[in-house]
Design an enzyme around this catalytic site. Structure first.
Site, PDB file in Angstrom:
ATOM      1  N   ASP A 187      38.992  39.510  44.247  1.00  0.00           N
ATOM      2  CA  ASP A 187      38.684  38.073  44.139  1.00  0.00           C
ATOM      3  C   ASP A 187      39.899  37.290  43.689  1.00  0.00           C
ATOM      4  O   ASP A 187      40.125  36.162  44.141  1.00  0.00           O
ATOM      5  CB  ASP A 187      37.521  37.832  43.171  1.00  0.00           C
ATOM      6  N   HIS A 207      25.840  32.795  33.763  1.00  0.00           N
ATOM      7  CA  HIS A 207      27.017  32.218  34.422  1.00  0.00           C
ATOM      8  C   HIS A 207      26.708  30.780  34.799  1.00  0.00           C
ATOM      9  O   HIS A 207      25.670  30.500  35.403  1.00  0.00           O
ATOM     10  CB  HIS A 207      27.360  33.006  35.688  1.00  0.00           C
ATOM     11  N   ARG A 237      42.165  31.389  49.329  1.00  0.00           N
ATOM     12  CA  ARG A 237      41.171  30.388  49.761  1.00  0.00           C
ATOM     13  C   ARG A 237      41.575  29.002  49.276  1.00  0.00           C
ATOM     14  O   ARG A 237      41.398  28.005  49.973  1.00  0.00           O
ATOM     15  CB  ARG A 237      39.784  30.762  49.224  1.00  0.00           C
ATOM     16  N   LYS A 244      32.219  39.079  40.189  1.00  0.00           N
ATOM     17  CA  LYS A 244      32.791  38.997  38.837  1.00  0.00           C
ATOM     18  C   LYS A 244      31.701  39.164  37.773  1.00  0.00           C
ATOM     19  O   LYS A 244      31.910  39.804  36.748  1.00  0.00           O
ATOM     20  CB  LYS A 244      33.514  37.659  38.643  1.00  0.00           C
ATOM     21  N   SER A 304      32.320  35.832  45.454  1.00  0.00           N
ATOM     22  CA  SER A 304      33.324  35.651  44.405  1.00  0.00           C
ATOM     23  C   SER A 304      32.652  35.608  43.026  1.00  0.00           C
ATOM     24  O   SER A 304      33.051  36.315  42.095  1.00  0.00           O
ATOM     25  CB  SER A 304      34.092  34.352  44.704  1.00  0.00           C
TER      26      SER A 304
HETATM   27  N1  URA Z   1      33.899  29.816  41.361  1.00  0.00           N
HETATM   28  C1  URA Z   1      34.285  31.084  41.656  1.00  0.00           C
HETATM   29  O1  URA Z   1      34.453  31.920  40.770  1.00  0.00           O
HETATM   30  N2  URA Z   1      34.461  31.405  42.951  1.00  0.00           N
HETATM   31  C2  URA Z   1      34.284  30.528  43.975  1.00  0.00           C
HETATM   32  O2  URA Z   1      34.458  30.882  45.127  1.00  0.00           O
HETATM   33  C3  URA Z   1      33.885  29.221  43.633  1.00  0.00           C
HETATM   34  C4  URA Z   1      33.700  28.893  42.304  1.00  0.00           C
END
Ligand code: URA
Length: 418
Positions: free
Chosen positions: A161, A82, A168, A187, A183
Site C-alpha cells: 500500500d 478506523h 496513485r 492496513k 488500501s
Molecule cells: N485512505 C487510505 O488509507 N487509502 C486510500 O486509498 C484512501 C484513503
C-alpha cells in the site's frame, strides 16, 4: 503470466484471477514491476472497476505483502476502529478509554495529521510527556494490564500500500472504490484486531463527498473485512461540519476530557457511545444493542471512562493532571475572536475551510515534516441551526503566530449564514 497481459485483460473490463492479482501486488512490492506498468494497471482498475471477489483478493494480497500483527496473546477479542478522516475528529481519544472501561481491549496504532485533517497521534502528543512510540512488548503489556494503548505506526505494515498509494497520488487513481477499500482494509487487518468498526465520513471535510458514496464504500469494506475473517461493522457519519466545537491538537484533547466528564458535545458523545455499543455486541458482551448502549453510557456518565483515561495517560508517560488543569497544555501566544457580520441562522460551518484555517494557524501540517503548534486551532461557539446576530462572537482562534486579517476572514467565510 505477464504484466502486459494483466493490464490488457483489465483494460477490456475482464475479471482478474487471485493468482494474477497476487502476481502484480507482490511483483510491484519487490520492484519487479515498474511504476509505468503499475500506473497503467491502476488506471484500468479505476476505469473498469473490480468485482467484490477481485477486491477481496487484492486486499488479501496487499495484507500479505508485509507483517501482520498478532494480538491473540493480548486478549481473545481486541477491538479497533478506523475513521476515514475529518476535521475535529477526536473520537479515538474518548472511545479508547470508554471501551477499556467496559472491559474490552483496544490496542491501536494511529496516524498523524496531514492537510486539513488532524491525526490522533499528534493530538495525544499535546499532553505533556505522552509517549506515542512504544516497543511491541510495552504495547502488548500495557494492553494486557489496563486494556488500552494507542501508539504511532512502528513497523512497516502493508508495504504494497505504501508504494501503491504514493503512485496513485500522482497518477489520478486515488478515486476508485476497490483501490480505496483494499488500501484501508489491508492496513486495518494488518494492525491485528479481530473486531473492527469503520467510521466512514461524508461531506465537505471528508474523503467521500456524498452519503451515497460513503455507504457504498462502507458496504464494500464490511464485505471484504468479513470475507477475510474479521467481525466488522460501519457507521456513516456527517463531516459537512467539524465534529464537536474544538479544532486543533490540545483544544481537541480538552474537548475529549470534557466529554469524558459528561459535558461533551452531542455529536461526539453519541458517536462514541454508538461505536462502543457496537463493539460490545460484536464481542458478545451483550446480545442487545440498546443494553450495550446503556452500559457504555453509564460508564461514561459515572466517570469510569475518565478514570481509565487518566490511567491510560499515566501509563504512556503523560501528565494526567491535565484533566483538572488545562493550563498544563501549551498555551498560545495570540488569540482572536471572530465576530459575525450579519443577523441570521447558521446553515453550516464548512469543515474543509475550518480544517484548512486551523492548519494555517499552525495546528496542522502542509507537508509531512512540518512541525505542529500544539496550542493552535479554533473553538467554534456556534454551529448549524444556531441563530446569530451581527457582532456575536462565533469562533475564537489561537496561534503562536500573529493572526492575520486574511486568516480571520477565512474563518468567518466558513460560516454559511442564511
Ligand atoms: N485512505 C487510505 O488509507 N487509502 C486510500 O486509498 C484512501 C484513503
Amino acid at each position: 503470466m505477464n504484466i502486459i497481459e494483466i493490464i490488457e485483460k483489465k483494460a477490456k473490463g475482464k475479471k482478474l484471477s487471485r493468482k494474477e492479482i497476487e502476481y502484480f501486488v507482490f511483483g510491484y512490492t519487490k520492484n519487479e514491476i515498474p511504476d509505468y506498468q503499475m500506473s497503467s494497471l491502476l488506471m484500468a482498475i479505476k476505469l473498469k472497476g473490480m468485482t467484490k471477489k477481485e477486491t477481496v483478493d487484492l486486499t488479501r494480497a496487499m495484507l500479505n505483502s508485509g507483517d501482520v500483527n498478532d494480538l491473540s496473546n493480548i486478549s481473545r477479542y481486541t477491538v479497533d476502529k478506523h475513521s476515514t478522516g475529518g476535521v475535529g475528529d477526536k473520537t479515538t481519544i474518548v472511545l479508547a478509554p470508554l471501551v477499556a472501561s467496559c472491559g474490552l481491549t483496544i490496542a491501536k496504532m494511529s496516524g498523524r495529521g496531514l492537510g486539513h485533517t488532524g491525526g490522533t497521534i499528534d493530538k495525544l502528543e499535546s499532553i505533556p510527556g505522552f509517549r506515542t512510540s512504544l516497543s511491541f512488548d510495552e504495547f502488548s503489556n500495557q494492553a494486557k494490564k489496563i486494556g488500552v494503548v494507542v501508539i504511532g505506526q512502528t513497523q512497516e505494515l502493508v508495504p504494497a500500500d505504501k508504494k501503491m498509494y504514493a503512485l496513485r497520488d500522482v497518477t489520478g487513481t486515488i478515486d476508485s472504490m476497490p483501490l480505496i477499500c483494499s488500501s484501508i482494509i489491508s492496513k486495518k487487518l494488518a494492525s491485528g484486531a479481530n473486531i473492527i468498526e469503520l467510521d466512514v465520513k461524508y461531506g465537505d471535510g471528508a474523503f467521500m463527498k456524498s452519503k451515497k458514496d460513503a455507504k457504498e464504500l462502507a458496504n464494500l469494506m464490511k464485505y471484504v473485512g468479513q470475507k477475510l475473517g474479521r467481525k466488522i461493522n460501519a457507521v456513516i457519519s456527517d463531516m459537512n461540519q467539524p465534529l464537536g466545537y474544538n479544532i486543533g491538537n490540545a483544544l481537541e484533547v480538552i474537548e475529549c476530557i470534557e466529554t469524558l466528564k459528561g459535558h461533551g458535545p452531542k455529536d461526539l458523545t453519541s458517536l462514541c457511545l454508538h461505536i462502543c455499543a457496537e463493539f460490545l455486541v460484536m464481542a458478545k458482551k451483550f446480545t442487545n444493542y440498546d443494553d450495550a448502549y446503556d452500559y457504555a453510557s453509564n460508564n461514561l456518565y459515572s466517570l469510569k471512562a475518565l478514570e481509565k483515561f487518566k490511567e491510560f495517560v499515566t501509563a504512556q508517560g503523560g501528565n494526567a493532571n491535565v484533566v483538572d488543569n488545562y493550563k498544563l497544555f501549551k498555551q498560545p501566544k495570540y488569540s482572536c475572536d471572530i465576530k459575525c457580520d450579519r443577523n441570521g441562522t447558521i446553515k453550516v460551518v464548512k469543515a474543509l475551510a475550518i480544517g484548512h484555517a486551523s492548519m494555517l494557524l499552525g495546528g496542522g501540517r502542509m507537508n509531512k515534516d512540518d512541525i505542529i503548534d500544539m496550542s493552535a486551532g479554533i473553538v467554534l461557539h456556534k454551529k448549524a441551526n444556531d441563530i446569530v446576530k451581527e457582532n456575536d462572537i462565533i469562533a475564537t482562534c489561537y496561534s503562536d503566530k500573529i493572526i492575520s486579517k486574511e486568516l480571520q476572514n477565512l474563518i468567518l467565510k466558513a460560516f454559511v449564514i442564511k
